[in-house]
Design an enzyme around this catalytic site. Sequence first.
Site, PDB file in Angstrom:
ATOM      1  N   LYS A   1       0.815  -1.220   0.000  1.00  0.00           N
ATOM      2  CA  LYS A   1       0.000   0.000   0.000  1.00  0.00           C
ATOM      3  C   LYS A   1       0.848   1.269   0.000  1.00  0.00           C
ATOM      4  O   LYS A   1       0.527   2.250  -0.664  1.00  0.00           O
ATOM      5  CB  LYS A   1      -0.964  -0.036   1.187  1.00  0.00           C
ATOM      6  CG  LYS A   1      -1.957  -1.181   1.040  1.00  0.00           C
ATOM      7  CD  LYS A   1      -3.018  -1.218   2.099  1.00  0.00           C
ATOM      8  CE  LYS A   1      -3.759  -2.543   2.102  1.00  0.00           C
ATOM      9  NZ  LYS A   1      -4.377  -2.913   0.828  1.00  0.00           N
TER      10      LYS A   1
ATOM     11  N   ASP B   1      -5.348   2.623  -3.070  1.00  0.00           N
ATOM     12  CA  ASP B   1      -4.028   3.266  -2.924  1.00  0.00           C
ATOM     13  C   ASP B   1      -3.861   4.384  -3.958  1.00  0.00           C
ATOM     14  O   ASP B   1      -3.293   5.440  -3.663  1.00  0.00           O
ATOM     15  CB  ASP B   1      -2.909   2.240  -3.118  1.00  0.00           C
ATOM     16  CG  ASP B   1      -3.071   1.053  -2.176  1.00  0.00           C
ATOM     17  OD1 ASP B   1      -3.589   1.243  -1.072  1.00  0.00           O
ATOM     18  OD2 ASP B   1      -2.688  -0.059  -2.576  1.00  0.00           O
TER      19      ASP B   1
HETATM   20  O1  RIB Z   1      -3.823  -2.391  -1.802  1.00  0.00           O
HETATM   21  C1  RIB Z   1      -3.224  -3.343  -2.628  1.00  0.00           C
HETATM   22  C2  RIB Z   1      -1.964  -3.845  -1.985  1.00  0.00           C
HETATM   23  O2  RIB Z   1      -2.283  -4.546  -0.789  1.00  0.00           O
HETATM   24  C3  RIB Z   1      -1.181  -4.835  -2.825  1.00  0.00           C
HETATM   25  O3  RIB Z   1      -0.259  -4.221  -3.678  1.00  0.00           O
HETATM   26  C4  RIB Z   1      -0.556  -5.750  -1.770  1.00  0.00           C
HETATM   27  O4  RIB Z   1       0.836  -5.709  -1.748  1.00  0.00           O
HETATM   28  C5  RIB Z   1      -1.176  -5.334  -0.436  1.00  0.00           C
HETATM   29  O5  RIB Z   1      -0.342  -4.532   0.317  1.00  0.00           O
END
Ligand code: RIB
Length: 304
Positions: free
Chosen positions: A38, A250
Site C-alpha cells: 500500500k 491506494d
Molecule cells: O492495496 C493493494 C496492496 O495490498 C497490494 O499491492 C498488496 O501488496 C497489499 O499490500
Amino acid sequence: MILIVGSINIDFTIKVKRFPEEGETITDGVFFQSPGGKGLNQAVASARAGEKTFLVCSVGNDVFWKFIEDYLKNEKNLTILPEVNKGFSTGVAFILVDDKGKNKIVVSPGANAKLSSNHVRQVLEQSNPRFVVLQCEIPFDVVQTVMEMKNKLNFIVVFNTAPFKSWVREIIHIPDFVIMNEVEAKQIFGKDVKDKDSAVVVLKDYPFHNSVMITLGKDGVVLLNQEKGKKISHFPAFEVDVVDTTGAGDTFAGYFSAMMSAGKDLEESINLAQAASAVCVTREGAVKSIPKFHEVLAFLQTLK
Ligand code: RIB
C-alpha cells in the site's frame, strides 16, 4: 513535496475465473508478479500525479527488493528511502483476482514489520515535508511517531486506514484527512456501511474535527468536510469496465494527497483521485496499473 511512510511488497498475482472453494484446487490461473504494497502504490500514484515523492520503508536484502528497485529505477519524481533489514524477507503479497476484478489478498509483512521509528524520525527531520501519508501495513509505533511529530514539524497528515488494525481508533482524531473504504468504516464505527446512505449515517455522528472520506467503489465517495462546517457530500464514481481492483484505494489516496499538495481544493482533489482510480481498475496489477496524470486527464476528456 510528499513523504509516504509505508509498506513495500512484491505482489504474486494469479488471475482466476472464480475464487476456489475451501479445499478446491483451480488449475487454469494466469500468473504475473509486480511491485506493490500500500505504501509503494500510494507513492507511485503521487509521483505519477506529478508531485515530488519520497517513500520511507523497510526491505530485506534479497531478490524481491532487487526486482522492485530495478522495476522502479526510471520512475520520475519517486525516491525510495529504504531501511535494509538483513535476514528478513521483503514483504510478499499473494493475490487472487477473479473475472469481475475482485481480489483476495494475503500479506506476509517480512521487513515491513521491522520499519523503525528512528529511521522515519531522521528522514522527517531532514526532509521537512508539507504532506505525510500513512497507512496501516507498518508498525503502530512508527505511525505514532509520525503523529507525534506532526505539530512540531507542522506538516499535514493524510491517513489511510487500510488494512484495518484495532489501533486505528486510538489515533483517528489526529490526522488532517482520513480515507477509509466501506469495510474499514464498518470495522471502525461498528455499523454496517455498504452504500452512500449508510456512509452518510456514520459520518453524521463522527465526533472528531478532521475531514473524512469513505470510498465505496462503484458507489463513489462520501466526504465529511470540516472546512465547510461538517458538510457531507457525495461524489459519484466514474463508470468503467473493471479488470482488476488491486491498488484502486491506494491510487485514490496517493492522487488525493498529490492534488492537495499541488494546491487543488478538497472537491477537485477527490474528483481527480476518483478518475485516477477508475483508470487503475481497467488495468492489471498494482503499481503497473497506476495512471500518469496525462492519462487521467485524457480519461476525463473522453467523458465530455
Ligand atoms: O492495496 C493493494 C496492496 O495490498 C497490494 O499491492 C498488496 O501488496 C497489499 O499490500
